[in-house]
Design a protein around this motif. Structure first.
Motif, mmCIF file in Angstrom:
data_model
loop_
_atom_site.group_PDB
_atom_site.id
_atom_site.type_symbol
_atom_site.label_atom_id
_atom_site.label_comp_id
_atom_site.label_asym_id
_atom_site.label_seq_id
_atom_site.Cartn_x
_atom_site.Cartn_y
_atom_site.Cartn_z
ATOM 1 N N VAL A 161 -27.271 2.518 -62.061
ATOM 2 C CA VAL A 161 -27.783 3.008 -63.346
ATOM 3 C C VAL A 161 -26.664 3.083 -64.380
ATOM 4 C CG1 VAL A 161 -28.827 4.990 -64.516
ATOM 5 C CG2 VAL A 161 -29.710 4.246 -62.297
ATOM 6 N N ALA A 162 -25.488 3.545 -63.969
ATOM 7 C CA ALA A 162 -24.368 3.665 -64.900
ATOM 8 C C ALA A 162 -23.935 2.306 -65.432
ATOM 9 C CB ALA A 162 -23.189 4.356 -64.211
ATOM 10 N N ASP A 163 -24.051 1.271 -64.608
ATOM 11 C CA ASP A 163 -23.649 -0.064 -65.041
ATOM 12 C C ASP A 163 -24.545 -0.582 -66.155
ATOM 13 O OD1 ASP A 163 -21.859 -2.145 -64.888
ATOM 14 O OD2 ASP A 163 -22.967 -3.226 -63.336
ATOM 15 N N HIS A 164 -25.792 -0.103 -66.194
ATOM 16 C CA HIS A 164 -26.741 -0.588 -67.200
ATOM 17 C C HIS A 164 -26.945 0.387 -68.356
ATOM 18 C CE1 HIS A 164 -27.705 -3.108 -63.664
ATOM 19 N NE2 HIS A 164 -28.126 -4.001 -64.536
ATOM 20 N N TRP A 165 -26.940 1.687 -68.076
ATOM 21 C CA TRP A 165 -27.279 2.664 -69.121
ATOM 22 C C TRP A 165 -26.228 3.760 -69.290
ATOM 23 C CZ3 TRP A 165 -31.189 1.175 -65.540
ATOM 24 C CH2 TRP A 165 -32.118 0.287 -66.072
ATOM 25 N N GLY A 166 -25.114 3.679 -68.571
ATOM 26 C CA GLY A 166 -24.046 4.653 -68.744
ATOM 27 C C GLY A 166 -24.031 5.717 -67.659
ATOM 28 N N TRP A 167 -22.881 6.378 -67.529
ATOM 29 C CA TRP A 167 -22.687 7.339 -66.445
ATOM 30 C C TRP A 167 -23.588 8.563 -66.578
ATOM 31 C CZ3 TRP A 167 -21.054 12.276 -67.549
ATOM 32 C CH2 TRP A 167 -20.436 12.495 -68.795
ATOM 33 N N ARG A 168 -23.965 8.939 -67.817
ATOM 34 C CA ARG A 168 -24.827 10.106 -68.002
ATOM 35 C C ARG A 168 -26.186 9.888 -67.338
ATOM 36 N NH1 ARG A 168 -22.300 13.156 -71.906
ATOM 37 N NH2 ARG A 168 -20.886 11.997 -73.275
ATOM 38 N N TRP A 169 -26.755 8.720 -67.548
ATOM 39 C CA TRP A 169 -28.038 8.416 -66.929
ATOM 40 C C TRP A 169 -27.906 8.322 -65.407
ATOM 41 C CZ3 TRP A 169 -32.771 8.900 -68.611
ATOM 42 C CH2 TRP A 169 -33.008 8.901 -69.989
ATOM 43 N N GLY A 170 -26.759 7.836 -64.948
ATOM 44 C CA GLY A 170 -26.542 7.766 -63.506
ATOM 45 C C GLY A 170 -26.617 9.134 -62.848
ATOM 46 N N ILE A 171 -25.934 10.122 -63.446
ATOM 47 C CA ILE A 171 -25.985 11.483 -62.911
ATOM 48 C C ILE A 171 -27.364 12.096 -63.116
ATOM 49 C CG2 ILE A 171 -25.060 13.816 -63.188
ATOM 50 C CD1 ILE A 171 -22.382 12.581 -63.915
ATOM 51 N N GLY A 172 -27.971 11.849 -64.281
ATOM 52 C CA GLY A 172 -29.263 12.450 -64.600
ATOM 53 C C GLY A 172 -30.374 12.032 -63.651
ATOM 54 N N VAL A 173 -30.428 10.764 -63.314
ATOM 55 C CA VAL A 173 -31.478 10.274 -62.422
ATOM 56 C C VAL A 173 -31.355 10.910 -61.038
ATOM 57 C CG1 VAL A 173 -32.344 8.228 -61.211
ATOM 58 C CG2 VAL A 173 -31.834 8.097 -63.654
ATOM 59 N N VAL A 174 -30.137 10.978 -60.509
ATOM 60 C CA VAL A 174 -29.930 11.598 -59.203
ATOM 61 C C VAL A 174 -30.316 13.074 -59.248
ATOM 62 C CG1 VAL A 174 -28.194 12.208 -57.475
ATOM 63 C CG2 VAL A 174 -28.136 9.961 -58.570
ATOM 64 N N SER A 175 -30.033 13.746 -60.356
ATOM 65 C CA SER A 175 -30.359 15.172 -60.488
ATOM 66 C C SER A 175 -31.862 15.398 -60.468
ATOM 67 C CB SER A 175 -29.760 15.727 -61.777
ATOM 68 O OG SER A 175 -28.364 15.532 -61.817
ATOM 69 N N LEU A 176 -32.621 14.543 -61.136
ATOM 70 C CA LEU A 176 -34.080 14.686 -61.155
ATOM 71 C C LEU A 176 -34.674 14.443 -59.771
ATOM 72 C CD1 LEU A 176 -34.889 12.920 -64.550
ATOM 73 C CD2 LEU A 176 -35.016 15.372 -64.044
ATOM 74 N N ILE A 177 -34.119 13.510 -59.037
ATOM 75 C CA ILE A 177 -34.570 13.278 -57.661
ATOM 76 C C ILE A 177 -34.318 14.526 -56.814
ATOM 77 C CG2 ILE A 177 -34.137 11.941 -55.562
ATOM 78 C CD1 ILE A 177 -33.539 9.539 -57.389
#
Length: 425
Positions: free
Chosen positions: A182-198
């Motif tokens: 996710v971070a490779d496509h939309w940035g590190w913030r989205w990478g952490i955010g998606v995992v947090s929602l899961i």
């Protein structure tokens, strides 16, 4: 499901009267076993997903915040370090209010803190939030192990602990993998955010699925009692060596994964964040290893299987030091297999040896476990800065030799504890 205790009379393992059947402990193959295994699998999944989601993002943190590799590693090491210390208190809290309540509350708080981490743009603030996340997460690992040791039938404990640690493997893999891609496509913030929602969704499932405790008995133990209780644990000939095993295993494992991304994203490899994130799919071998090695330990002896795990880790490090990507892929797979197998064997061994003090022993085991992650993870950055990837491999190689020596001493000095029969040979 409203609380952590069930309306059953107190029961001590092994105290079932002659001619009766003990139905209070969870037996392998029953619906209760499947529910418990699924719930604790989710707990391990979320814990390691939240804790290690920043690991593939360390090079991105260095670029975005302008910090060194060792400084970037603090985003992980502060979490694991405070997790190690806080687990000692979390164990006392769970002794008072119950295992289930502590695990659910801790996982929910950790999910919220992780979401907040994705929204900050100051390095110091990010480190503070990651520190608080480590404290909050402390309510899951030691308590989960204690819950299994209390509730599982002795013949089901090895597999149940292996499945729980398998959840750690899947969570660690998924958190890293999802965050990296996710971070490779939309940035590190989205990478952490998606995992947090899961993790938020997993917390809800944990609350619904985990059965109430049947063998939990509330006790009001205080901090002043800890030194005396710990002295009795360190008097055991095997437990201190198992604590050292936890430090070494986790130190080696985290250090390699911390700096492998830096190595592979740099010349001559120049791999993308997505490809580096895909490397964490090797965690799948850990899911198999943790359960399978636990069963092999029951058959051939814990110290023997633990020694084999160290041998696999040493071979993996040797392959990682070679410059070819194929050898490195095989190397990280061997290290992962050996690590999860060794952790499964050692953690179940602690629960068996400690008896009635298994909660304190589990807390000390995991204190050493996450302390190894924190200390070795930062020291590995120093070796990487001065001697590059081969310096990291040399550092973890020395740790592995020390761990193998500890495993040898376990086999020489440890006698079977009550109820272990020949499992400790």
């Amino acid at each position: 499901m409203n609380g952590d205790t069930a309306a059953l009379p107190p029961h001590r393992p092994g105290s079932t009267p002659a001619g009766t059947t003990d139905t209070s402990h969870i037996v392998q193959g029953t619906p209760a076993f499947r529910r418990t295994a699924a719930a604790l699998f989710l707990a391990g999944f979320s814990t390691f997903g939240l804790l290690y989601t920043v690991q593939p993002l360390l090079p991105e943190f260095s670029r975005h915040f302008g910090v060194s590799a060792a400084n970037s590693a603090l985003a992980l090491s502060l979490s694991t370090g405070l997790l190690a210390v806080s687990m000692l208190i979390a164990g006392l809290l769970s002794d008072r209010i119950g295992r289930r309540r502590v695990m659910v509350a801790a996982l929910l708080a950790s999910s919220v803190l992780s979401l907040a981490t994705a929204m900050v743009d100051d390095w110091s603030t990010l480190l503070v939030l990651r520190t608080l996340l480590g404290i909050a997460l402390s309510g899951v690992p030691a308590v989960g192990m204690t819950y299994l040791a209390e509730e599982m039938d002795s013949r089901a404990l090895g597999l149940a602990m292996g499945l729980y640690i398998g959840g750690n493997a899947i969570g660690g893999m998924s958190g890293r993998l999802i965050a990296g891609i996710v971070a490779d496509h939309w940035g590190w913030r989205w990478g952490i955010g998606v995992v947090s929602l899961i993790a938020v969704a997993s917390t809800l499932l944990l609350w619904v699925q985990l059965p109430p405790s049947r063998h939990f008995q509330s006790r009001r133990s205080g901090l002043r009692e800890l030194p005396a209780r710990w002295r009795s644990l360190f008097a055991d000939p095997g437990l201190p060596l198992l604590f050292a095993t936890a430090f070494v295993l986790m130190g080696v494992f985290v250090t390699l994964y911390n700096y492998l991304g830096y190595h592979l994203m740099a010349p001559p490899y120049g791999l993308s964040q997505t490809v580096v994130g895909l490397i964490f799919s090797v965690y799948l071998v850990g899911t198999f290893s943790s359960a399978w090695m636990g069963q092999q330990a029951n058959r051939y002896g814990r110290s023997r299987v633990l020694g084999i795990c160290y041998g696999l880790i040493a071979l993996g490090i040797a392959l990682l030091a070679l410059p070819w990507l194929g050898c490195m892929a095989a190397g990280i797979a061997l290290v992962t297999f050996g690590f999860f197998g060794g952790h499964s064997v050692a953690s179940s061994w602690v629960g068996s040896r400690a008896g009635a003090m298994r909660a304190d022993a589990s807390a000390l085991y995991l204190f050493a476990y996450y302390l190894g992650s924190s200390v070795a993870g930062v020291l590995g950055g120093v070796f990487y800065t001065h001697w590059d990837w081969l310096g990291v491999c040399g550092f973890v190689g020395v740790l592995t030799v020390a761990g193998a020596a500890v495993a040898w001493r376990l086999g020489r000095r440890t006698q079977p504890a009550t109820g272990e029969l020949a499992l400790s040979r």
